[in-house]
Structure formats: C-alpha cells, structure tokens
Design a protein around this motif. Structure first.
Motif, PDB file in Angstrom:
ATOM      1  N   TYR A 155       0.923  -1.239   0.067  1.00 54.64           N
ATOM      2  CA  TYR A 155      -0.024  -0.156   0.089  1.00 54.64           C
ATOM      3  C   TYR A 155       0.884   1.151   0.152  1.00 54.64           C
ATOM      4  CZ  TYR A 155      -3.281  -3.788   1.196  1.00 54.64           C
ATOM      5  OH  TYR A 155      -3.731  -4.804   0.854  1.00 54.64           O
TER       6      TYR A 155
ATOM      7  N   THR B  84     -13.083  10.112   1.988  1.00 55.54           N
ATOM      8  CA  THR B  84     -12.364   9.768   0.790  1.00 55.54           C
ATOM      9  C   THR B  84     -12.564  10.859  -0.182  1.00 55.54           C
ATOM     10  OG1 THR B  84     -12.688   7.240   0.782  1.00 55.54           O
ATOM     11  CG2 THR B  84     -12.224   8.104  -1.394  1.00 55.54           C
TER      12      THR B  84
ATOM     13  N   TYR C 265       2.679   9.736  -2.221  1.00 56.44           N
ATOM     14  CA  TYR C 265       2.342   8.963  -2.739  1.00 56.44           C
ATOM     15  C   TYR C 265       2.944   8.795  -4.064  1.00 56.44           C
ATOM     16  CZ  TYR C 265      -1.029  12.224  -4.623  1.00 56.44           C
ATOM     17  OH  TYR C 265      -1.711  13.385  -5.119  1.00 56.44           O
TER      18      TYR C 265
ATOM     19  N   ASP D 254       4.693   5.591  -5.597  1.00 59.06           N
ATOM     20  CA  ASP D 254       4.015   4.482  -5.827  1.00 59.06           C
ATOM     21  C   ASP D 254       2.718   4.668  -6.736  1.00 59.06           C
ATOM     22  OD1 ASP D 254       5.353   3.019  -4.189  1.00 59.06           O
ATOM     23  OD2 ASP D 254       4.227   3.646  -2.234  1.00 59.06           O
ATOM     24  N   TYR D 255       2.300   5.777  -6.587  1.00 60.20           N
ATOM     25  CA  TYR D 255       0.868   5.953  -7.468  1.00 60.20           C
ATOM     26  C   TYR D 255       1.105   6.771  -8.672  1.00 60.20           C
ATOM     27  CZ  TYR D 255      -0.907   2.938  -3.488  1.00 60.20           C
ATOM     28  OH  TYR D 255      -0.862   2.099  -2.949  1.00 60.20           O
TER      29      TYR D 255
ATOM     30  N   LEU E 112      -2.111   9.480  -9.370  1.00 55.58           N
ATOM     31  CA  LEU E 112      -3.390   8.727  -9.148  1.00 55.58           C
ATOM     32  C   LEU E 112      -3.649   8.674  -7.586  1.00 55.58           C
ATOM     33  CD1 LEU E 112      -3.254   5.704 -11.513  1.00 55.58           C
ATOM     34  CD2 LEU E 112      -4.349   8.080 -11.769  1.00 55.58           C
ATOM     35  N   ARG E 113      -3.908  10.074  -7.075  1.00 58.54           N
ATOM     36  CA  ARG E 113      -4.181  10.066  -5.629  1.00 58.54           C
ATOM     37  C   ARG E 113      -5.300   9.327  -5.050  1.00 58.54           C
ATOM     38  NH1 ARG E 113      -5.899  15.802  -2.888  1.00 58.54           N
ATOM     39  NH2 ARG E 113      -4.002  16.584  -3.600  1.00 58.54           N
ATOM     40  N   ALA E 114      -6.263   9.179  -5.911  1.00 58.04           N
ATOM     41  CA  ALA E 114      -7.452   8.219  -5.417  1.00 58.04           C
ATOM     42  C   ALA E 114      -7.170   6.804  -5.231  1.00 58.04           C
ATOM     43  CB  ALA E 114      -8.542   8.325  -6.438  1.00 58.04           C
ATOM     44  N   LYS E 115      -6.050   6.252  -6.044  1.00 57.73           N
ATOM     45  CA  LYS E 115      -5.588   4.955  -5.856  1.00 57.73           C
ATOM     46  C   LYS E 115      -4.708   4.766  -4.248  1.00 57.73           C
ATOM     47  CE  LYS E 115      -6.486   2.611  -9.532  1.00 57.73           C
ATOM     48  NZ  LYS E 115      -7.267   1.459  -9.352  1.00 57.73           N
ATOM     49  N   PHE E 116      -4.112   5.793  -3.902  1.00 58.69           N
ATOM     50  CA  PHE E 116      -3.708   5.905  -2.751  1.00 58.69           C
ATOM     51  C   PHE E 116      -4.616   6.060  -1.663  1.00 58.69           C
ATOM     52  CE2 PHE E 116      -1.526   9.032   0.681  1.00 58.69           C
ATOM     53  CZ  PHE E 116      -0.937   7.937   1.235  1.00 58.69           C
TER      54      PHE E 116
ATOM     55  N   GLU F 183      -7.556   5.013  -1.669  1.00 64.70           N
ATOM     56  CA  GLU F 183      -8.139   3.599  -1.566  1.00 64.70           C
ATOM     57  C   GLU F 183      -7.171   2.649  -0.802  1.00 64.70           C
ATOM     58  OE1 GLU F 183      -9.251   2.165  -5.339  1.00 64.70           O
ATOM     59  OE2 GLU F 183      -9.400   0.041  -4.826  1.00 64.70           O
ATOM     60  N   ALA F 184      -6.169   2.671  -1.039  1.00 64.82           N
ATOM     61  CA  ALA F 184      -5.162   1.978  -0.349  1.00 64.82           C
ATOM     62  C   ALA F 184      -4.964   2.388   1.240  1.00 64.82           C
ATOM     63  CB  ALA F 184      -3.518   2.115  -0.946  1.00 64.82           C
TER      64      ALA F 184
END
Ligand code: MN
Length: 209
Positions: free
Chosen positions: A22, A120, A172, A175-176, A179-183, A185-186
C-alpha cells in the motif's frame, strides 16, 4: 520530567517495508526521513531565529516568521499523527472502527460506508497539497471531517484530530504517480482504527493531546 526544547523526528511504530504494497519501502522511507525531517528542521530553525532576535533585540518580520513556523509545526504534528494512525494490513491496519469511535461514526454519518465515502472525497479533492482529517467537536459531540490545505490552512481551532491522511504528492507519487484516488483507496487497508479509538477515548476522558 523536563521537556525537550526543540522538536525531533519520531520513530515509526513499524518497519519501512511493513506497509507494502500500500505504501512501498522507498516511498515510506523518503517521506519519513526526508519530508517529515524537513518540517522538524524547519520549525527548529524558526525557533532559533526567534531566540536570536530576542537576544539581539532586533526586529523580525513577525507575519512571515509566524507563517513559516505554523507551516513547519503543522507539518511536524500532522506527520506524527499520521504515522501513528497507520498499521500493517491485517496486523492492526484496515477494517472498520469499533468501540466508542465506531459508535460515534455510525451515529453522525449513519454508518461506516457513508463516513468512508465523505472522508475519501475530502482526501481526493483537497486543493494542491493537503490532508484529510477526522476531528471531534466537544461542543456538539460530533465527529467532523476537516480538509487541511498545506499543513495549516482550514484548521478548526480546538477540534482534536482523531485520524489524518496525508495527500501531498510526496506521500504517494513514487507508488501511484498522479493517481491520488488509488492512494486514498489503499489507505483504508492500513488505517489503524485502534489508534483512532485510543485518541477518541482519551479525548472523552479529557486526557487527549
Ligand atoms: Mn507528508
């Protein structure tokens, strides 16, 4: 016990590899050792500048100095809260809040899923660099979501922070990418509800920091 006169970087309550996948080891180490350290160093440097100005009796640009101090102290305190409210997935991280906090969230938001959605959205939509925080208002007994720009803008005075999520790109990007939304979510897989509950229970007893 005498308290230290300057800030210092807190140790993480887990190893740099333990939040993967994550948050990767490289991302976490960089974030903690470089970015968080910079706020500690920055805040201490402003205190030194203030001390020197007082000793010398010289004038400082107080507006600029206090703005800089607020930025660095905000960065240091929020990162310190952030590391503590994360935990390795399945070893204290993830799941749903139980206890007094779970009950307070259910009452205010009508259930965990609605809270998770609002938090979120706050995290994903913070302008530029910022944070999403879950706070608590003791006047109304409401858990309240707070969106913080930088480290110090939009802060509700006196609302204690129960939970924070860092959404600066430095948190993030390795790693991402963008794509902040993916972070975000993680984050739900490594959030420590135990720590958030500990803060909340302490606040209700009047002993929270
Ligand atoms: Mn950060």
């Amino acid at each position: 016990m005498e308290k230290p006169h300057f800030y210092s970087l807190p140790k993480l309550p887990y190893g740099y590899k333990e939040l993967a996948p994550y948050i990767s080891e490289e991302q976490l180490q960089l974030h903690h050792e470089k970015h968080h350290q910079a706020y500690v160093t920055g805040a201490n440097a402003v205190f030194e500048k203030l001390e020197q100005g007082r000793k010398a009796g010289s004038d400082l640009d107080m507006k600029a100095t206090l703005k800089e101090l607020s930025f660095h102290i905000g960065g240091h305190l929020l990162h310190s809260l952030f590391w503590a409210n994360l935990a390795p997935a399945g070893k204290g991280g993830g799941g749903k809040p139980a206890g007094v906090l779970g009950a307070a969230i259910d009452k205010e938001f009508g259930g965990f899923e609605r809270f998770q959605k609002e938090f979120t959205q706050a995290a994903v939509s913070a302008e530029g660099s910022g944070w999403a925080a879950l706070t608590f208002c003791q006047l109304t007994n409401r858990p309240v979501i707070m969106q913080i720009e930088k480290h110090n803008v939009n802060v509700y005075p006196m609302f204690s922070i129960l939970l924070v999520l860092d959404v600066w790109e430095h948190a993030y990007y390795l790693d991402y990418k963008n794509l902040r939304a993916k972070f975000v979510e993680a984050f739900w897989s490594i959030v420590s509800w135990e720590e958030a509950n500990r803060r909340f229970a302490g606040l209700l007893k009047g002993g929270a920091k």
